[in-house]
Design a protein around this motif. Structure first.
Motif, short mmCIF file in Angstrom:
data_model
loop_
_atom_site.label_atom_id
_atom_site.label_comp_id
_atom_site.label_asym_id
_atom_site.label_seq_id
_atom_site.Cartn_x
_atom_site.Cartn_y
_atom_site.Cartn_z
N TRP A 75 0.82 -1.21 0.00
CA TRP A 75 0.00 0.00 0.00
C TRP A 75 0.86 1.26 0.00
O TRP A 75 0.43 2.30 -0.53
N ALA A 115 -7.50 6.43 -2.02
CA ALA A 115 -7.81 6.79 -0.64
C ALA A 115 -8.83 7.92 -0.63
O ALA A 115 -8.78 8.84 -1.45
N ARG A 116 -9.78 7.86 0.31
CA ARG A 116 -10.85 8.85 0.34
C ARG A 116 -10.31 10.26 0.56
O ARG A 116 -10.76 11.21 -0.08
N GLU A 117 -9.35 10.41 1.46
CA GLU A 117 -8.80 11.74 1.74
C GLU A 117 -8.17 12.35 0.50
O GLU A 117 -8.35 13.53 0.20
N ARG A 138 -11.30 3.70 -0.92
CA ARG A 138 -11.05 2.29 -0.62
C ARG A 138 -11.29 1.94 0.84
O ARG A 138 -11.54 0.78 1.16
N GLU A 139 -11.27 2.96 1.72
CA GLU A 139 -11.52 2.68 3.13
C GLU A 139 -12.96 2.26 3.38
O GLU A 139 -13.26 1.62 4.40
N GLN A 140 -13.86 2.59 2.45
CA GLN A 140 -15.26 2.23 2.61
C GLN A 140 -15.61 0.90 1.94
O GLN A 140 -16.75 0.48 1.92
N THR A 142 -14.85 -3.36 1.41
CA THR A 142 -14.22 -4.57 1.96
C THR A 142 -13.23 -5.14 0.96
O THR A 142 -12.31 -5.88 1.33
#
Length: 217
Positions: A75, A115-117, A138-140, A142
């Motif tokens: 990552w 990444a959301r941020e 991608r944090e949201q 699975t």
């Protein structure tokens, strides 16, 4: 403005759909693959060219010997490539005017493997973040697209909107596959049609300009 739309909500991909991405996806994929090969995760016959970054990482996760340390290293490669590629990213043509038009009566969302941020930063910098009710990264999920988990996350926030009232717009087969497995329609934007066909990913249409999106509503 027009007759009532058949779609009440749209899920947009970000890179090469809303933004002209400068992310070197082939380079990131190669670096991730090299890291995994160095760790002995894949055989020499592994079909590297058949994979995206997302499916490559999922394959690595399923391999014996994949550790938390290796996941961090993988990552780190992806994040570093994304950061470089997002610098100076510009909007695809006609995106602001179409979003302004759609936002009057359509729920607008974004789903990206980034990444959301980082996604929010890019969308704010280009002046369109406020057009979207929900931005998912991608944090949201699975699992990354082509997994449907990100779409499931977004649609779960709108229980009153039926699957047939959703439209996914993206440039890649992984967007279409995620939509297909979620039971929602997919509209291809500047996509490789032969790749969609090879992957058996259906689309309600293929547009070359974001202005054409209106015709599918």
């Amino acid at each position: 403005m027009r007759r009532e739309s058949r779609y009440k909500a749209i899920i947009f991909d970000m890179d090469n759909t809303l933004l002209k991405s400068n992310i070197n996806f082939p380079r990131i994929k190669q670096d991730v693959f090299d890291q995994c090969m160095e760790a002995g995760l894949f055989p020499a016959s592994f079909p590297f060219q058949e994979h995206t970054i997302a499916t490559l990482i999922e394959s690595a996760r399923a391999a014996r010997g994949f550790t938390a340390e290796l996941e961090t290293a993988v990552w780190n490669i992806v994040v570093a490539g994304e950061k470089v590629g997002m610098v100076g990213a510009e909007l695809e043509e006609h995106v602001p005017e179409i979003l302004e038009l759609l936002s009057v009566e359509t729920r607008l969302t974004v789903l990206t493997n980034n990444a959301r941020e980082a996604a929010i930063d890019a969308l704010e910098r280009t002046g369109i973040a406020s057009r979207f009710e929900l931005i998912a990264g991608r944090e949201q999920m699975t699992a990354l697209k082509p997994s449907p988990s990100g779409i499931a996350y977004i649609t779960s926030n709108y229980p009153a909107i039926r699957p047939e009232e959703w439209l996914c717009v993206g440039d890649s087969w992984i967007d279409g596959k995620a939509a297909q497995d979620s039971g929602i329609a997919f509209l291809a934007y500047n996509a490789k049609l032969e790749e969609l066909q090879r992957r058996n990913v259906p689309a309600v249409g293929h547009i070359l300009s974001m202005r054409e999106l209106i015709h599918y509503l």
